[in-house]
Design an enzyme around this catalytic site. Structure first.
Site, mmCIF file in Angstrom:
data_model
loop_
_atom_site.group_PDB
_atom_site.id
_atom_site.type_symbol
_atom_site.label_atom_id
_atom_site.label_comp_id
_atom_site.label_asym_id
_atom_site.label_seq_id
_atom_site.Cartn_x
_atom_site.Cartn_y
_atom_site.Cartn_z
ATOM 1 N N LYS A 22 0.852 -1.197 0.000
ATOM 2 C CA LYS A 22 0.000 0.000 0.000
ATOM 3 C C LYS A 22 0.878 1.233 0.000
ATOM 4 O O LYS A 22 1.731 1.416 0.871
ATOM 5 C CB LYS A 22 -0.842 0.010 1.275
ATOM 6 C CG LYS A 22 -2.287 -0.333 1.047
ATOM 7 C CD LYS A 22 -2.991 -0.297 2.377
ATOM 8 C CE LYS A 22 -4.449 -0.068 2.222
ATOM 9 N NZ LYS A 22 -5.121 -0.023 3.512
HETATM 10 C C1 E4P Z 1 -8.460 0.563 3.223
HETATM 11 O O1 E4P Z 1 -7.610 -0.141 2.752
HETATM 12 C C2 E4P Z 1 -8.389 1.210 4.545
HETATM 13 O O2 E4P Z 1 -7.723 0.356 5.434
HETATM 14 C C3 E4P Z 1 -9.739 1.457 5.159
HETATM 15 O O3 E4P Z 1 -10.787 1.086 4.318
HETATM 16 C C4 E4P Z 1 -9.870 2.772 5.822
HETATM 17 O O4 E4P Z 1 -11.163 2.894 6.334
HETATM 18 P P1 E4P Z 1 -11.582 3.944 7.461
HETATM 19 O O5 E4P Z 1 -11.956 5.216 6.797
HETATM 20 O O6 E4P Z 1 -12.742 3.294 8.136
HETATM 21 O O7 E4P Z 1 -10.392 4.100 8.379
#
Ligand code: E4P
Length: 229
Positions: A98
């Site tokens: 990521k």
């Molecule tokens: C995606 O890969 C992220 O980990 C995640 O969806 C973030 O979500 P949030 O806005 O609930 O923190």
């Protein structure tokens, strides 16, 4: 149109994948046992919440789920991100790195795509960001829907735009609908033809439930008792 879509999806074996968005090993284990989890996404916040070490968590996730596992870099320059990404990719064949959506992140994605390191460009909040990530060679882009909704925007709008844009130009980059807050987001993602929805465990658990299913089971069981033995 419907038949065309159906034939296309059937031919290519395309079904929206479900990733679980957590670093909680017990949740991953339970949901994987349902047979519907295709991958896992984590982020530094989720890892911190788990209270375990990064190594402990990732070693275990690879044993539970045999699919793409997103692990996030914490470097901020392209050089730092590429270095971290190479290390992460070396841990396991299923690692997807990521990378945050910044100019430095794009440079890193470009380099990594030439090395066949899979990337997931994260913290995407506009169709233009997704377009740039795809051009840089990202394997996945993650538009964060819930966080846009939280700001009073219609988050799913950008998913619609990204689906159109990627379709227009045949980008291979897959769309992961992220920051999902409730089951309706999942339905909307699937209707738009997103490649993946990454979903928190609590939302996946809501998806399986319907009060009429519970009432129906109860009634069938009661009626079964009335069948003469
Ligand atoms: C995606 O890969 C992220 O980990 C995640 O969806 C973030 O979500 P949030 O806005 O609930 O923190």
């Amino acid at each position: 149109m419907l038949i065309n879509n159906l034939l296309f999806s059937t031919f290519w074996g395309l079904v929206m994948k479900i990733f679980v968005d957590t670093a909680d090993l017990d949740e991953i284990r339970e949901l994987a046992s349902w047979g519907v989890i295709d991958g896992v996404t984590t982020n530094p916040t989720l890892i911190a919440k788990s209270g375990r070490s990064f190594k402990e968590i990732v070693d275990e996730i690879f044993k539970i789920v045999d699919g793409p596992i997103s692990l996030e870099v914490v470097g901020t320059t392209a050089e730092e991100m590429v270095k971290e990404a190479r290390q992460l990719a070396g841990i396991h064949r299923n690692v997807v790195v990521k990378i945050p959506m910044t100019a430095e992140g794009l440079k890193a994605v470009k380099t990594l795509s030439k090395e066949d390191v899979k990337t997931n460009v994260t913290l995407v909040f506009s169709a233009n960001q997704a377009l740039l990530a795809a051009k840089a060679g990202a394997t996945y882009v993650s538009p964060f829907i819930g966080r846009l909704d939280d700001m009073g925007h219609e988050g799913m709008q950008i998913v619609e735009e990204i689906v159109d844009i990627f379709g227009n130009y045949g980008f291979k980059t897959q769309i992961i609908v992220a920051s999902i807050r409730h089951p309706v987001h999942v339905v909307q993602a699937a209707r738009l033809g997103a490649d993946v929805a990454t979903i928190p465990p609590a939302v996946i658990k809501k998806m399986v439930k319907h009060s009429l299913t519970d009432v129906g089971i109860q009634r069938f069981l009661e009626d079964w008792k009335k069948v003469p033995k």
